[in-house]
Write a protein that holds these residues in place. Structure first.
Motif, PDB file in Angstrom:
ATOM      1  N   VAL A 231      10.795  27.689  34.094  1.00  0.00           N
ATOM      2  CA  VAL A 231      11.615  27.710  32.874  1.00  0.00           C
ATOM      3  C   VAL A 231      12.574  28.883  32.905  1.00  0.00           C
ATOM      4  CG1 VAL A 231      11.537  28.032  30.370  1.00  0.00           C
ATOM      5  CG2 VAL A 231       9.937  26.468  31.476  1.00  0.00           C
TER       6      VAL A 231
ATOM      7  N   HIS B  47      15.358  28.119  35.160  1.00  0.00           N
ATOM      8  CA  HIS B  47      16.281  27.170  34.528  1.00  0.00           C
ATOM      9  C   HIS B  47      17.229  27.907  33.576  1.00  0.00           C
ATOM     10  CE1 HIS B  47      17.771  23.653  32.313  1.00  0.00           C
ATOM     11  NE2 HIS B  47      17.526  24.370  31.227  1.00  0.00           N
TER      12      HIS B  47
ATOM     13  N   PHE C 261      10.807  20.489  28.243  1.00  0.00           N
ATOM     14  CA  PHE C 261      11.627  20.201  29.421  1.00  0.00           C
ATOM     15  C   PHE C 261      11.047  18.987  30.150  1.00  0.00           C
ATOM     16  CE2 PHE C 261      11.863  24.708  28.571  1.00  0.00           C
ATOM     17  CZ  PHE C 261      13.190  25.039  28.764  1.00  0.00           C
TER      18      PHE C 261
ATOM     19  N   ARG D  12      11.141  17.185  34.089  1.00  0.00           N
ATOM     20  CA  ARG D  12      11.518  17.470  35.474  1.00  0.00           C
ATOM     21  C   ARG D  12      12.654  16.527  35.883  1.00  0.00           C
ATOM     22  NH1 ARG D  12       8.096  21.251  37.107  1.00  0.00           N
ATOM     23  NH2 ARG D  12       5.972  21.262  36.241  1.00  0.00           N
TER      24      ARG D  12
ATOM     25  N   SER E   2      19.149  18.653  37.581  1.00  0.00           N
ATOM     26  CA  SER E   2      19.410  19.691  36.578  1.00  0.00           C
ATOM     27  C   SER E   2      19.061  21.067  37.132  1.00  0.00           C
ATOM     28  CB  SER E   2      18.586  19.407  35.317  1.00  0.00           C
ATOM     29  OG  SER E   2      18.948  18.169  34.748  1.00  0.00           O
TER      30      SER E   2
ATOM     31  N   LEU F 279      14.869  21.315  36.065  1.00  0.00           N
ATOM     32  CA  LEU F 279      14.402  21.028  34.711  1.00  0.00           C
ATOM     33  C   LEU F 279      15.578  20.667  33.805  1.00  0.00           C
ATOM     34  CD1 LEU F 279      11.830  23.919  34.040  1.00  0.00           C
ATOM     35  CD2 LEU F 279      11.307  21.543  34.629  1.00  0.00           C
ATOM     36  N   ARG F 280      15.313  19.749  32.871  1.00  0.00           N
ATOM     37  CA  ARG F 280      16.325  19.399  31.865  1.00  0.00           C
ATOM     38  C   ARG F 280      15.723  19.634  30.489  1.00  0.00           C
ATOM     39  NH1 ARG F 280      16.734  14.250  29.822  1.00  0.00           N
ATOM     40  NH2 ARG F 280      15.781  13.416  31.709  1.00  0.00           N
ATOM     41  N   LEU F 281      16.409  20.419  29.684  1.00  0.00           N
ATOM     42  CA  LEU F 281      15.938  20.698  28.340  1.00  0.00           C
ATOM     43  C   LEU F 281      16.081  19.430  27.497  1.00  0.00           C
ATOM     44  CD1 LEU F 281      14.939  22.755  26.213  1.00  0.00           C
ATOM     45  CD2 LEU F 281      17.348  23.315  25.771  1.00  0.00           C
ATOM     46  N   ARG F 282      14.951  18.914  27.021  1.00  0.00           N
ATOM     47  CA  ARG F 282      14.959  17.675  26.232  1.00  0.00           C
ATOM     48  C   ARG F 282      15.079  17.972  24.736  1.00  0.00           C
ATOM     49  NH1 ARG F 282      10.013  13.611  26.975  1.00  0.00           N
ATOM     50  NH2 ARG F 282       9.077  14.841  25.304  1.00  0.00           N
TER      51      ARG F 282
ATOM     52  N   TRP G 292      13.640  20.896  21.308  1.00  0.00           N
ATOM     53  CA  TRP G 292      12.706  21.933  20.891  1.00  0.00           C
ATOM     54  C   TRP G 292      12.303  21.712  19.439  1.00  0.00           C
ATOM     55  CZ3 TRP G 292      17.909  23.046  21.843  1.00  0.00           C
ATOM     56  CH2 TRP G 292      18.675  23.438  20.745  1.00  0.00           C
TER      57      TRP G 292
ATOM     58  N   GLN H  17      23.016  15.536  28.180  1.00  0.00           N
ATOM     59  CA  GLN H  17      23.177  16.940  28.545  1.00  0.00           C
ATOM     60  C   GLN H  17      24.109  17.094  29.744  1.00  0.00           C
ATOM     61  OE1 GLN H  17      20.325  15.274  28.018  1.00  0.00           O
ATOM     62  NE2 GLN H  17      18.644  16.603  27.354  1.00  0.00           N
TER      63      GLN H  17
END
Length: 200
Positions: free
Chosen positions: A27, A30, A146, A148, A152, A156-159, A161, A178
Motif C-alpha cells: 500500500v 502504491h 484496494f 490487486r 495499476s 494495486l488499484r484504490l477501489r 474507502w 480510475q
C-alpha cells in the motif's frame, strides 16, 4: 512452558504478521508511486443518501470532490487545508488536511506501519487497510480498500474507502474509471469563495 494450543497460535501468528507487513508495504508503495489520480465516485452517507461526482487527486495533499450538478457542495484540499464549500448557504469550513481521515490517503510519506492495520477481507485479491492515529482519535479513521491490479501503480488499484470522523459520521466512497499519474493542473484545486465580501 507454552501450552500446545498457544504454541500453535504463535506459529500461525508469525506468518500473519509477515503478510500484514508485506501488505502495508504494498500500500505504501502504491501511494508513493501514485502522483495523481482521477476517478468517478459514488458517496454514500450513514443515512444511505448517495451522491455522485468526479474525484481529482494530486499528492501531496491536493484533492477535489466535484459533486453532481444539482449538489451545491465542493470539497477541496489545496495541499495544507481541506475546505468544504456550501454554495447554497454560502458557508465555508476549513481544517488542516492532516487532521482529517483523508490525511493518510494524501500524504505518501506517512509511515503506515505506525498507524495502520490490515483487515481480513476473505479474498486474496482484496486488501483492506484501516488507518487511525491512536494518539489523535479526534482525527477519525479511514479504511482504504484496494484490489490487486497489475496495470495499476505497485499492482494495486484504490477501489474506495470508508471514513469515520470523530462524531461517528460514516461516509463511504466507491471509485470507478480510475486513471493514475495523469496530468493535473494545480488550478484544479482552486475554488470560488461564496461569502459576501466585507466592505472596508
Amino acid at each position: 512452558m507454552i501450552a500446545p494450543f498457544a504454541a500453535v497460535g504463535l506459529a500461525v501468528a508469525a506468518p500473519a504478521i509477515a503478510q500484514s507487513a508485506s501488505a502495508l508495504a504494498s500500500v505504501q508503495a502504491h501511494l508513493k508511486s501514485t502522483s495523481s489520480m482521477t476517478a468517478d465516485f459514488v458517496q454514500t452517507d450513514r443515512n444511505g443518501q448517495r451522491l455522485t461526482g468526479k474525484l481529482t487527486l494530486k499528492r501531496p495533499g491536493k484533492i477535489r470532490f466535484q459533486y453532481q450538478k444539482d449538489v451545491p457542495l465542493l470539497i477541496v484540499g489545496d495541499g495544507s487545508r481541506l475546505t468544504m464549500i456550501d454554495y447554497q448557504v454560502k458557508q465555508v469550513q476549513s481544517w488542516p488536511v492532516r487532521n482529517s481521515p483523508l490525511g493518510a490517503l494524501l500524504d505518501p510519506d506517512r509511515d503506515l506501519s505506525k498507524y495502520a492495520k490490515v483487515l481480513p477481507t476473505g479474498s486474496s485479491d482484496v486488501l483492506s487497510v484501516e488507518v487511525k492515529d491512536p494518539k489523535r482519535p479526534e482525527y477519525g479513521t479511514i479504511t482504504m480498500v484496494f484490489v490487486r491490479d497489475g496495470s495499476s501503480p505497485a499492482g494495486l488499484r484504490l477501489r474506495g474507502w470508508v471514513a469515520l470522523d470523530s462524531q461517528n459520521n460514516r461516509t463511504r466512497i466507491d471509485l470507478s474509471n480510475q486513471k493514475f499519474n495523469v496530468a493535473v493542473a494545480d488550478s484544479a484545486f482552486k475554488w470560488t469563495d461564496p461569502r459576501p465580501r466585507k466592505r472596508k
